[in-house]
Structures are given as C-alpha cells and as structure tokens.
Write an enzyme that holds these catalytic residues in place. Structure first.
Site, PDB file in Angstrom:
ATOM      1  N   LYS A 260       4.491  -3.750  -6.489  1.00  0.00           N
ATOM      2  CA  LYS A 260       5.910  -3.527  -6.788  1.00  0.00           C
ATOM      3  C   LYS A 260       6.789  -4.134  -5.713  1.00  0.00           C
ATOM      4  CE  LYS A 260       9.527  -2.164  -8.931  1.00  0.00           C
ATOM      5  NZ  LYS A 260       9.951  -3.011 -10.068  1.00  0.00           N
TER       6      LYS A 260
ATOM      7  N   TRP B 141      -3.479  -2.224  -1.446  1.00  0.00           N
ATOM      8  CA  TRP B 141      -3.319  -3.525  -2.114  1.00  0.00           C
ATOM      9  C   TRP B 141      -3.880  -4.527  -1.123  1.00  0.00           C
ATOM     10  CZ3 TRP B 141       0.035  -7.935  -1.515  1.00  0.00           C
ATOM     11  CH2 TRP B 141       0.033  -8.782  -2.625  1.00  0.00           C
TER      12      TRP B 141
ATOM     13  N   CYS C  93       0.838  -1.192   0.000  1.00  0.00           N
ATOM     14  CA  CYS C  93       0.000   0.000   0.000  1.00  0.00           C
ATOM     15  C   CYS C  93       0.882   1.254   0.000  1.00  0.00           C
ATOM     16  CB  CYS C  93      -0.880   0.016   1.246  1.00  0.00           C
ATOM     17  SG  CYS C  93      -1.787  -1.507   1.478  1.00  0.00           S
TER      18      CYS C  93
ATOM     19  N   GLU D 249      13.552 -16.309 -15.655  1.00  0.00           N
ATOM     20  CA  GLU D 249      13.216 -14.878 -15.690  1.00  0.00           C
ATOM     21  C   GLU D 249      12.351 -14.559 -16.905  1.00  0.00           C
ATOM     22  OE1 GLU D 249      13.150 -12.621 -13.704  1.00  0.00           O
ATOM     23  OE2 GLU D 249      13.049 -10.771 -14.842  1.00  0.00           O
TER      24      GLU D 249
ATOM     25  N   LYS E  54       8.680 -12.909 -16.529  1.00  0.00           N
ATOM     26  CA  LYS E  54       8.305 -11.660 -17.202  1.00  0.00           C
ATOM     27  C   LYS E  54       7.052 -11.855 -18.048  1.00  0.00           C
ATOM     28  CE  LYS E  54      10.139  -8.922 -15.464  1.00  0.00           C
ATOM     29  NZ  LYS E  54      10.735  -9.593 -14.380  1.00  0.00           N
TER      30      LYS E  54
ATOM     31  N   ARG F 280       3.234   1.097  -6.772  1.00  0.00           N
ATOM     32  CA  ARG F 280       3.304   0.034  -5.747  1.00  0.00           C
ATOM     33  C   ARG F 280       2.246  -1.047  -5.972  1.00  0.00           C
ATOM     34  NH1 ARG F 280       6.092   3.017  -1.343  1.00  0.00           N
ATOM     35  NH2 ARG F 280       5.436   1.582   0.260  1.00  0.00           N
TER      36      ARG F 280
ATOM     37  N   HIS G 285      12.798 -35.155 -18.534  1.00  0.00           N
ATOM     38  CA  HIS G 285      12.284 -35.738 -17.273  1.00  0.00           C
ATOM     39  C   HIS G 285      10.847 -35.312 -17.006  1.00  0.00           C
ATOM     40  CE1 HIS G 285      16.338 -37.152 -16.491  1.00  0.00           C
ATOM     41  NE2 HIS G 285      16.747 -35.975 -16.931  1.00  0.00           N
TER      42      HIS G 285
ATOM     43  N   GLU H 185       3.856 -12.551 -15.845  1.00  0.00           N
ATOM     44  CA  GLU H 185       3.407 -11.522 -14.898  1.00  0.00           C
ATOM     45  C   GLU H 185       2.849 -10.277 -15.603  1.00  0.00           C
ATOM     46  OE1 GLU H 185       6.132  -9.482 -12.291  1.00  0.00           O
ATOM     47  OE2 GLU H 185       7.816  -9.882 -13.613  1.00  0.00           O
TER      48      GLU H 185
ATOM     49  N   ASN I 184      -0.318   0.607   6.101  1.00  0.00           N
ATOM     50  CA  ASN I 184       0.384  -0.316   5.212  1.00  0.00           C
ATOM     51  C   ASN I 184       0.982  -1.398   6.102  1.00  0.00           C
ATOM     52  OD1 ASN I 184       1.666  -1.568   3.098  1.00  0.00           O
ATOM     53  ND2 ASN I 184       3.459  -0.217   3.140  1.00  0.00           N
ATOM     54  N   GLY I 185       0.701  -2.667   5.791  1.00  0.00           N
ATOM     55  CA  GLY I 185       1.248  -3.765   6.597  1.00  0.00           C
ATOM     56  C   GLY I 185       0.149  -4.749   6.964  1.00  0.00           C
TER      57      GLY I 185
HETATM   58  C1  AGP Z   1       9.707  -9.010 -10.637  1.00  0.00           C
HETATM   59  O1  AGP Z   1       9.364  -8.762 -12.001  1.00  0.00           O
HETATM   60  C2  AGP Z   1       8.509  -9.143  -9.776  1.00  0.00           C
HETATM   61  N1  AGP Z   1       7.774  -7.927  -9.778  1.00  0.00           N
HETATM   62  C3  AGP Z   1       8.773  -9.701  -8.394  1.00  0.00           C
HETATM   63  O2  AGP Z   1       9.092 -11.053  -8.586  1.00  0.00           O
HETATM   64  C4  AGP Z   1       9.903  -9.058  -7.549  1.00  0.00           C
HETATM   65  O3  AGP Z   1      11.165  -9.346  -8.110  1.00  0.00           O
HETATM   66  C5  AGP Z   1       9.853  -9.691  -6.144  1.00  0.00           C
HETATM   67  O4  AGP Z   1       8.613  -9.359  -5.571  1.00  0.00           O
HETATM   68  C6  AGP Z   1      10.990  -9.246  -5.226  1.00  0.00           C
HETATM   69  O5  AGP Z   1      10.904  -7.860  -5.000  1.00  0.00           O
HETATM   70  P1  AGP Z   1      12.204  -7.134  -4.343  1.00  0.00           P
HETATM   71  O6  AGP Z   1      13.308  -7.270  -5.326  1.00  0.00           O
HETATM   72  O7  AGP Z   1      11.787  -5.706  -4.135  1.00  0.00           O
HETATM   73  O8  AGP Z   1      12.510  -7.836  -3.053  1.00  0.00           O
END
Ligand code: AGP
Length: 606
Positions: free
Chosen positions: A601, A74, A2, A478, A482, A27, A501, A485, A98-99
């Site tokens: 984020k 969020w 948040c 990765e 990408k 965020r 496998h 997501e 936030n939390g």
């Molecule tokens: C990356 O594209 C994602 N948004 C997510 O996996 C991110 O890398 C992960 O949440 C870790 O975040 P951080 O690097 O701020 O700890």
C-alpha cells in the site's frame, strides 16, 4: 511496507497480536509472525503467505503470554519464506522491523568476524545481533538498544523483546512511522493508529529519531540524542468503521463507491460552499509563487500531472511534475521562489519523502497533498493539504486519487483567482462546478453494469491500450496502471497524439483500446485517433459524454456515455469508469483485488 504491533500488559496477547496484524494486511505482505515471552523465554511463531497460515501454526502451537510483538513482512532483503520472516532472533533479542538498513552488509561482516552466526538473509537480523552483542558486553537493554541505533544507517521502525526483561518492549523510529498506544494497564506499539486501534484510541506519534521503553504502565520516550522527552497523547477517531467492507466484496469496491462522499469531504476543506469561493488552507501566497515542482510516485504522480494541466491553464503558473525516484538522483535545477508539492496518499513513500527533503534542503517552501495527516511528510512540510478521504485500504488507489485531483482542481482555481487570472464571478462559477462533482461521480458509478459487460471482453486480452488527450492523457496512464496492478494484464496509457510515433504498431484486432474523450477541446483530435486505430482492426471502447457520443466516429466496439460535465471536473467523472473496469476485470480473473501480488500500500523502501 511491513506492519508492526507490540503489546506489553497483563492479559493474553497472542490473539490480539493477530487481530492487529489483520488490520495491517492492507499494507501488503508475504509472510507474518509473532513472538512472546513465555516463562522468561521468547518463543516465535512464523508463517509464509497469509495470516491464516500463521493462525494455523498458532492453533498447533499456542502462545500463552502477556508480552509480545507481531509483524507482517513485505520482503526487501531475503526471499519471502519462514527463515526470513519476522520476528528475527539473535541470542536474547527478538525483534520486528519496518524499513531498510543500508549499512547492514558491513555490520554483518563485522559480526561474523566476531564469531557470530546468522540464521537469515535479512538486514533485520543484523540489528538483533548487534543488540545481543551489546547485552553480552554488559550493557542494560535500553543502553544496548541506543548504542545499536547509533550504528545504523537507513530507515527503521522497530519493536524489540529481550529475554530476562519480562515487562519491557523497546521501540524506535527513523524514516518509518511508529506510534505508542496508551491502554489500561498495558501499552502498545504499532506502525500506525490502525494497528493499535482495536485496543485504544489514545495514541502518541513518535518523532523522527525517537526511541521508547514501554512497560505495562508507562512509556519512557527519548529523542535521537538520548534526552528524555514528552510527546503529546492524541485521541484518534475510531476508524474502525472505515475498516469494514460493509456489503462490498472488496475494500477497493467500497472505496470506488465512497468517492462521491470522499470528494464532497475533500472539497468542503477547500471551498466555501456558501460564498462559492475557494478557501485554500495554509498561509501560502499563491500570487507570489513563480513555479511549482510536484514530486510523487504511481497514482499520486498521475494526480500531479492532472494538476499541472489545470494549474497552468487556469493560473498561468509554471508546474513541473516528476517521478520522485528519478527527480531525487538527477541534480535538478531548482530555483528559489518555487514551491515543492509532494503528492502522497500515505505520506510515507520513501522516494517522494527523499525528493521532498531534497527540495527543502535547497530552500524551497514545501507542501504535501496527503491522506495520512500524521505521516512523516505531513510533519515535515510548511503546508499540509489533507485530502480527507478516510482510510484507503485497497492497495490500488481510487478514492485517494480522486481526492488528490479534487485538491489540485481547488488549487488551480484558487491560484487563478489569487493571480488575477479570473475574477470573483468566474471563481464562483468554477466553485459551483466543483460542488457538482460528487453527484456526477455518483452518476458515473451508475455505469457499473455496462462496465461489467465490457470487462468480460477485456479480461481475455493480453495487452490493452488506453488513450487520451490533455488531462485525459494522464487518466489514460491511470486507467492502465489500475488494470495492470490488480488484474495483471499488460496495459499502457498513451497521449493519443503519440500513437503514430510507435504504439500504433501494437494495434490489431486482438488489442482492446480504451479511448477517454469527453466532448472537450481535444475531442476532434481524439476522434481522429479513434478512426486511425479502428482502420487497423483496433477494438475501441470509447468513453465519452452525451455530446461526444453524438459525434463519435462509427465503428467503436462499445461507447460508454459518462455524465456531461465542465472540463474542470471531467477527470473526476471519468475516473469511475476506468476504476470499475479494472476492478471487474480483476474479479473475473480471480485476482487478489485488495492485496495484489508483489504490491504494498505504501512503498517505504527505495
Ligand atoms: C496506486 O494504485 C498504487 N498502489 C501506487 O502507485 C501508489 O499510488 C504509489 O505507491 C504512491 O503511494 P503514495 O500515494 O502513498 O505515496
């Protein structure tokens, strides 16, 4: 994660609260709201979905006030709807949070037993109810606030308004960041420096456990024990320029294109270009280390895996890399003499922070590879390794990933030299290889038109496989992350040798298979895997380099030729094609590229 903003001053506040919330959109959120003191009463305006929905509510029902708070939520506890949107109100108290409050259920039961009724399903409302109950018992606002904080278990960053206390905003942080902004005749509270950035560059970073009482001319800060404390005022760089998209359609597009500069900035902090020697910050004796434990999540975890390959190969130093959310709960066998490295763009990811603290509590030296150098992780470790890539707004990490990998590369070379595995001449050769990376990344970004054409086919896929060997097996993870997501297409990354496998059962003529294979020591094996999948109808996109293109088996649907480079930096160079592929597929699918559904984020909740 948040986002919070609070303003206590003498000028109209509603528009400025919304302006700040727009800076916090990165965020990730699913509702937004503001509250302000209007003629002694606190009024709220809230909306589900995007901030433009909140602006529509404010257009209908303006808020004319000088003190106010705002929030982008969020959802953790309670569905993303107006009822659960912040600010939350109970009696005289209105607040944003936030939390996660871990003991909210028992507190809520206690409050209901005392006759209180609840409006929402959130853990946040419990905090407002508790403060209101303490006010009703006769405590002054600050005492009621402190008494409540002492009863909470979990993480919070809070901004609180109290009816009848016009010129006051209360704030507190534990486990979620919060800053105070110093203005002219007004004071600010925000989740980070960006939140208060439109109004001031004079920022006070509250410490863990701090709470604060703001009026329009002062900030009274107290530590967790309730002692008045002074925290330093920092003048932060105007990151506004980093907030603009320039001539790009999305922050993610801009950030992919920023990578050559970003990599250059990162490397400049870890190598001496004049002497071509490594210059790793911090007084860590890399020669004395017996083992490294990397803990991270998501893309940062993948950067750590790449680091493992390079550090073990070059420095002969054992490295374990683990998903933080698993590591922290499995009672790992730790040994003294090890270094824990947290990898985190935000420096606030809850699982990574918890895993880091687990290792620190057991006597391990600690470091963090981080973008936010004032983050909680950065403030708790022995050694901070900044990645210097500038603010990353797009939820899908790109320039931070390659910056993290750049730090891992420098660390691998620096450790190899410190441990006598390479001599000065080899160190200089490898540093010069590193210094070529920004140019090579820019050349790889130049493949964008070819990638856009490939994206048209990939956008039709239901499932996509990414394959690679060695560090490219991590890059396969990765690439898949990408794509899924931001385009919401199901994708999996696999070590190419693992195909037989099980995953090869997925291969048919409807399955695009992205194979990452520069002409390195793994190439021949990857080429064999390519033949295996093509024999079963797999549609292969072969991403390689000029030498690999010459030796690739015939039959690939398309071959993408990235610039030739030393294996040391091949993951940096091959990142751009997979990032651009995911980006253009997402654009073709009309996805919300910078703020994909369900994502944040930084995940500051467990
Ligand atoms: C990356 O594209 C994602 N948004 C997510 O996996 C991110 O890398 C992960 O949440 C870790 O975040 P951080 O690097 O701020 O700890």
């Amino acid at each position: 994660m948040c986002g919070i903003i609070g303003i206590v001053g003498t000028r109209p506040v509603a528009d400025r609260l919304v302006e700040s919330l727009k800076r916090l959109e990165y965020r990730g959120y699913d509702s937004a709201g503001v509250a302000a003191v209007v003629d002694g009463k606190v009024e709220r305006r809230r909306a589900q979905g995007k901030i433009r929905n909140l602006e529509a509510v404010l257009a209908e029902q303006p808020l004319v006030a000088q003190n106010g708070i705002g929030h982008v939520r969020w959802a953790t506890h309670g569905a993303p709807n107006v009822r659960n949107a912040h600010p939350q109100t109970a009696g005289r108290v209105t607040l944003v949070h936030n939390g996660i409050i871990e003991n909210f259920a028992e507190l809520k039961a206690e409050l209901i037993a005392a006759g209180r009724t609840f409006e929402s399903d959130t853990d946040t409302e419990v905090i407002a109810q508790l403060i209101d109950a303490e006010l009703a018992s006769g405590l002054a606002p600050l005492d009621a606030f402190k008494t409540t904080l002492d009863r909470l278990t979990g993480a919070y960053a809070l901004a609180v308004l109290v009816e009848g206390a016009e010129n006051l905003i209360l704030g507190a942080r534990r486990g979620s960041p919060l800053v105070v902004g110093e203005g002219q005749g007004e004071m600010f509270l925000g989740s980070d420096a960006l939140a208060v950035g439109p109004f001031t560059n004079r920022v006070i970073y509250l410490d863990e456990g701090d709470y604060v009482a703001l009026d329009h001319s002062s900030a009274r800060i107290f530590d967790a024990a309730g002692n008045p404390v002074t925290r330093p005022v920092k003048v932060v760089s105007p990151s506004a320029v980093m907030m603009e998209k320039g001539n790009y359609r999305h922050f993610m597009e801009k950030e992919i294109h920023d990578q050559p500069d970003g990599c250059q900035r990162t490397l400049s902090a870890y190598v001496d270009a004049l002497t071509a020697r490594t210059a790793i910050p911090g007084d860590l004796d890399l020669a004395a280390l017996e083992r490294i434990q990397i803990v991270a999540c998501g893309t940062s975890y993948i950067a750590g895996v790449i680091g493992k390959y390079l550090i073990e190969q070059l420095a002969d130093l054992p490295v374990d890399v683990e998903i933080a959310s698993e590591f922290r709960y499995r009672q790992p066998a730790l040994r003294p003499g090890s270094l824990v490295i947290a990898m985190s763009q935000s420096g606030e990811t809850a699982d990574t922070l918890a895993a880091l603290r687990y290792c620190k509590a057991r006597g391990m030296k600690s470091a963090v590879v981080v973008n936010a150098v004032e983050s909680t992780m950065a403030r708790e470790v022995d050694v901070v390794w900044p990645i210097h890539c500038g603010v990353e707004i797009g939820v899908a990490s790109t320039k931070a990933f390659t910056a993290q990998v750049s730090v891992m590369i420098a660390l691998a070379v620096g450790a190899a030299k410190a441990r006598g595995r390479i001599d000065a001449a080899e160190e200089q050769r490898l540093v010069r290889v590193m210094l070529e990376a920004p140019r090579l990344i820019a050349e790889a970004i130049g493949l964008e038109d070819a990638i856009k054409e490939i994206a048209v086919e990939i956008a039709k896929a239901r499932d996509v496989l990414y394959l690679g060997r060695g560090p490219m097996s991590a890059l396969a993870l990765e690439g898949a992350l990408k794509l899924k997501e931001i385009s919401y297409i199901h994708a999996e990354g696999y070590a190419a040798g693992e195909l037989k496998h099980g995953p090869i059962a997925l291969v048919d003529d409807q399955t695009p298979i992205i194979i990452l294979a520069p002409y390195d020591s793994w190439f021949e094996k990857s080429a064999s895997n390519m033949s295996e999948v093509m024999a079963r109808g797999g549609q292969v996109v072969f991403i390689t380099d000029p030498e690999g293109a010459k030796h690739a088996p015939a039959g690939a649907k398309v071959v993408v030729t990235a610039p030739a480079c030393d294996p040391l930096v091949s993951t940096l160079v091959m990142s751009a094609p997979i990032q651009l592929l995911a980006y253009h597929v997402a654009v073709l699918k009309g996805a919300d590229v910078d703020q994909p559904r369900n994502l944040a984020k930084s995940v500051t909740v467990e």
